[in-house]
Design an enzyme around this catalytic site. Structure first.
Site, short mmCIF file in Angstrom:
data_model
loop_
_atom_site.label_atom_id
_atom_site.label_comp_id
_atom_site.label_asym_id
_atom_site.label_seq_id
_atom_site.Cartn_x
_atom_site.Cartn_y
_atom_site.Cartn_z
N ASP A 90 0.84 -1.20 0.00
CA ASP A 90 0.00 0.00 0.00
C ASP A 90 0.88 1.25 0.00
O ASP A 90 1.72 1.43 0.88
CB ASP A 90 -0.93 -0.01 1.22
CG ASP A 90 -2.09 0.95 1.02
OD1 ASP A 90 -2.60 1.04 -0.11
OD2 ASP A 90 -2.47 1.63 1.98
N HIS A 135 -3.35 14.10 1.26
CA HIS A 135 -3.55 13.18 2.39
C HIS A 135 -2.37 13.25 3.36
O HIS A 135 -2.56 13.37 4.58
CB HIS A 135 -3.73 11.74 1.88
CG HIS A 135 -3.77 10.72 2.97
ND1 HIS A 135 -4.77 10.69 3.91
CD2 HIS A 135 -2.94 9.69 3.28
CE1 HIS A 135 -4.55 9.68 4.76
NE2 HIS A 135 -3.45 9.06 4.39
N GLU A 155 -10.22 4.02 4.12
CA GLU A 155 -9.37 4.81 3.22
C GLU A 155 -9.80 4.49 1.79
O GLU A 155 -9.75 3.33 1.36
CB GLU A 155 -7.88 4.47 3.40
CG GLU A 155 -7.33 4.95 4.75
CD GLU A 155 -5.82 4.77 4.89
OE1 GLU A 155 -5.23 3.97 4.13
OE2 GLU A 155 -5.23 5.44 5.75
N GLU A 181 -9.23 4.18 -1.85
CA GLU A 181 -8.03 3.99 -2.68
C GLU A 181 -8.40 3.24 -3.96
O GLU A 181 -9.48 2.67 -4.08
CB GLU A 181 -6.97 3.15 -1.94
CG GLU A 181 -6.61 3.71 -0.56
CD GLU A 181 -5.38 3.06 0.04
OE1 GLU A 181 -4.64 2.35 -0.70
OE2 GLU A 181 -5.15 3.25 1.25
N ASP A 229 -8.73 0.46 2.37
CA ASP A 229 -7.67 0.06 3.30
C ASP A 229 -8.14 0.41 4.72
O ASP A 229 -7.74 1.42 5.29
CB ASP A 229 -6.37 0.80 2.92
CG ASP A 229 -5.22 0.45 3.83
OD1 ASP A 229 -5.19 -0.67 4.35
OD2 ASP A 229 -4.33 1.31 4.01
N ARG A 255 -7.08 3.53 13.70
CA ARG A 255 -6.10 4.60 13.93
C ARG A 255 -5.44 4.51 15.30
O ARG A 255 -4.28 4.91 15.45
CB ARG A 255 -6.78 5.97 13.77
CG ARG A 255 -7.37 6.24 12.40
CD ARG A 255 -6.34 6.18 11.30
NE ARG A 255 -6.95 6.51 10.01
CZ ARG A 255 -6.35 6.29 8.84
NH1 ARG A 255 -5.13 5.75 8.81
NH2 ARG A 255 -6.95 6.59 7.72
N GLN A 296 -2.93 1.69 15.06
CA GLN A 296 -1.89 2.16 14.14
C GLN A 296 -0.95 3.16 14.82
O GLN A 296 0.26 3.07 14.71
CB GLN A 296 -2.55 2.80 12.91
CG GLN A 296 -1.57 3.30 11.86
CD GLN A 296 -2.26 4.08 10.73
OE1 GLN A 296 -3.49 4.16 10.67
NE2 GLN A 296 -1.48 4.65 9.85
N LYS A 335 -3.79 -2.23 10.30
CA LYS A 335 -4.21 -2.25 8.91
C LYS A 335 -4.60 -3.65 8.41
O LYS A 335 -5.46 -3.78 7.55
CB LYS A 335 -3.05 -1.77 8.02
CG LYS A 335 -2.63 -0.33 8.24
CD LYS A 335 -3.50 0.61 7.43
CE LYS A 335 -2.91 2.01 7.39
NZ LYS A 335 -3.75 2.90 6.57
N THR A 352 -8.82 -5.85 4.17
CA THR A 352 -8.74 -4.88 3.08
C THR A 352 -9.79 -5.28 2.06
O THR A 352 -9.77 -6.41 1.56
CB THR A 352 -7.34 -4.89 2.42
OG1 THR A 352 -6.34 -4.67 3.42
CG2 THR A 352 -7.22 -3.82 1.35
N GLU A 380 -9.07 12.56 8.19
CA GLU A 380 -9.07 13.91 7.63
C GLU A 380 -10.42 14.60 7.81
O GLU A 380 -10.49 15.79 8.12
CB GLU A 380 -8.73 13.86 6.13
CG GLU A 380 -7.31 13.42 5.85
CD GLU A 380 -7.06 13.37 4.35
OE1 GLU A 380 -7.26 14.38 3.66
OE2 GLU A 380 -6.67 12.29 3.86
MN MN Z 1 -3.81 3.04 2.84
#
Ligand code: MN
Length: 436
Positions: free
Chosen positions: A136, A143, A207, A209, A241, A245, A248, A261, A265, A382
């Site tokens: 990834d 971002h 996320e 993506e 993804d 948080r 992480q 993570k 996925t 975000e």
């Molecule tokens: Mn990602």
């Protein structure tokens, strides 16, 4: 850019009526590949057409392909598409041309539609390939800028960001097709007093993506030039993804993401090929005058002039309350693949630049595809400033992070005047409570 040909002709219509509507993701100009099962049909390759699935194995058994396309059709009919993905672009293109002709209004194949077609609602989509490796990337400047501001307010963006496409090695075993639920992960979270707690994540995030499936790949020790990298991209899908948080944040320094993570996925099941996307190519994002100069291996005039893709991407959030009332998901992100700081080809070339071997079916994620505007923020981190300002949804509900029962739904469309719009289908998953 892949040359436009008869398969892109906007005048082409299919005998599958649902493929001829303005809103379908899967007109005859798209023909994305995937793998499905249905009652009486084992896992096998197919293309999407309107709201139907065209069974390539059934078409092969009916003798519908010429000798020029039979080998590719056989590879594309298997229960994983790795062998097909490794074929030369010309062979993949020859099969696309015959599939397009078989689905064209007036084709004799319509008489066999009972054997050849399965309604999407009656099928189960599988992962389209055996994914041997998942990497990834972290290639949206917007971002990285916003995420850095939230996580380390006084820190600059990572010093290597503008020198190379940054990435972490992800986990291939926990990639799941759209529809598979996400069980809320448990893990260690840091406490303000310096201790840590083990329990369900309280900061679960998505996320938005794009996933890149590798075509033929390279032999270990042999890099892929940027000029050749485009032909190494078999096709694209949507990728979520999922990120815890809190887990992480506590685990990541200094080795990067791990258990925050790799619990799940999600990917959309249909792979939109390079040829289908050919009408929607755009220049790669221009570098600013004060950006560091590119090393030669990451620099190619052709990639700069046509290495980007104009793909509109959206994320929607469906809460249990919306589901109960059969309301559509609330839109929460709207962005574009052309916001990338690094092109997809640059990611492939950089990944193989040390001699690392990529194999057909390997998956690369672009990284969260946030753009400069507020609506283009492509994760909760975000959207809520790291959980500080709750997101207010259209129906008045609020979210700081994702809650149990929430579903995140990703979609993508390519639009250009003079061409038939194509889409990616849906990447959807619902969050289930942590296991007791
Ligand atoms: Mn990602």
């Amino acid at each position: 850019m892949t040359t436009l040909n008869e398969t892109h002709n906007p005048a082409r219509k299919s005998w599958v009526e649902s493929a001829n509507t303005a809103t379908t993701d899967f007109p005859i100009q798209n023909l994305p590949f995937g793998v499905f099962t249905a009652p009486g049909r084992d896992a096998r390759g197919a293309v999407a057409i309107g709201d139907m699935i065209f069974d390539i194995k059934a078409a092969l058994e009916a003798g519908l392909f010429s000798s020029a396309a039979a080998e590719a059709a056989k590879a594309a009919s298997l229960s994983t598409l790795n062998t097909f993905m490794a074929m030369a672009p010309a062979a993949i293109s020859a099969l696309r041309r015959e599939l397009s002709d078989l689905l064209l209004q007036g084709s004799q194949a319509e008489k066999l539609k009972g054997d050849l077609l399965v309604a999407m609602k009656d099928a189960t989509m599988k992962l389209p390939a055996h994914v041997g490796g998942f990497t990834d990337f972290f290639t949206s400047l917007d971002h990285v800028t916003r995420a850095t501001r939230v996580l380390r307010p006084d820190a600059p963006i990572p010093p290597s960001f503008k020198h190379l496409p940054m990435a972490y090695n992800g986990r291939a075993s926990s990639i799941a097709p759209s529809g598979v639920q996400v069980i809320r992960p448990q893990g260690q979270q840091g406490r303000r007093d310096g201790g840590s707690t083990f329990g369900p994540s309280r900061m679960l995030d998505y996320e938005l993506e794009v996933g890149i499936y590798i075509g033929a790949g390279n032999e270990m020790g042999h890099p892929i030039s940027l000029r050749d990298a485009r032909d190494q991209i078999f096709g694209l899908c949507l990728l979520n993804d999922w990120s815890a948080r809190d887990i992480q944040r506590f685990e990541s320094f200094p080795l990067g993401p791990f258990l925050g993570k790799c619990f799940n996925t999600s990917v959309s099941p249909w792979i939109v090929t390079a040829e289908a996307r050919a009408p929607f190519g755009v220049p790669a994002r221009a570098r600013a005058a004060d950006d560091p100069p590119l090393h030669d291996y990451l620099s190619d005039a052709r990639d700069q002039s046509e290495g980007g893709f104009d793909i509109t991407l959206t994320a929607g959030l469906e809460t249990p309350a919306m589901r109960a009332k059969a309301h559509a998901p609330a839109p929460i992100s709207r962005t574009n693949l052309n916001t990338l700081y690094w092109s997809c080809a640059q990611m492939v070339t950089h990944h193989a630049s040390n001699g690392c071997n990529l194999s057909s079916g390997d998956l690369l994620g672009t990284g969260t595809l946030s753009g400069p505007t507020d609506e283009s923020r492509a994760c909760m981190l975000e959207l809520t400033g790291g959980g500080k300002q709750p997101l207010v949804l259209a129906n008045g509900e609020t979210r700081t992070w994702l809650e149990d029962g929430d579903a995140v739904v990703l979609n993508a469309r390519c639009n250009r005047d003079g061409h038939v719009s194509i889409g990616f289908g849906e990447c959807r998953a619902e969050i289930a409570p942590a296991l007791a």
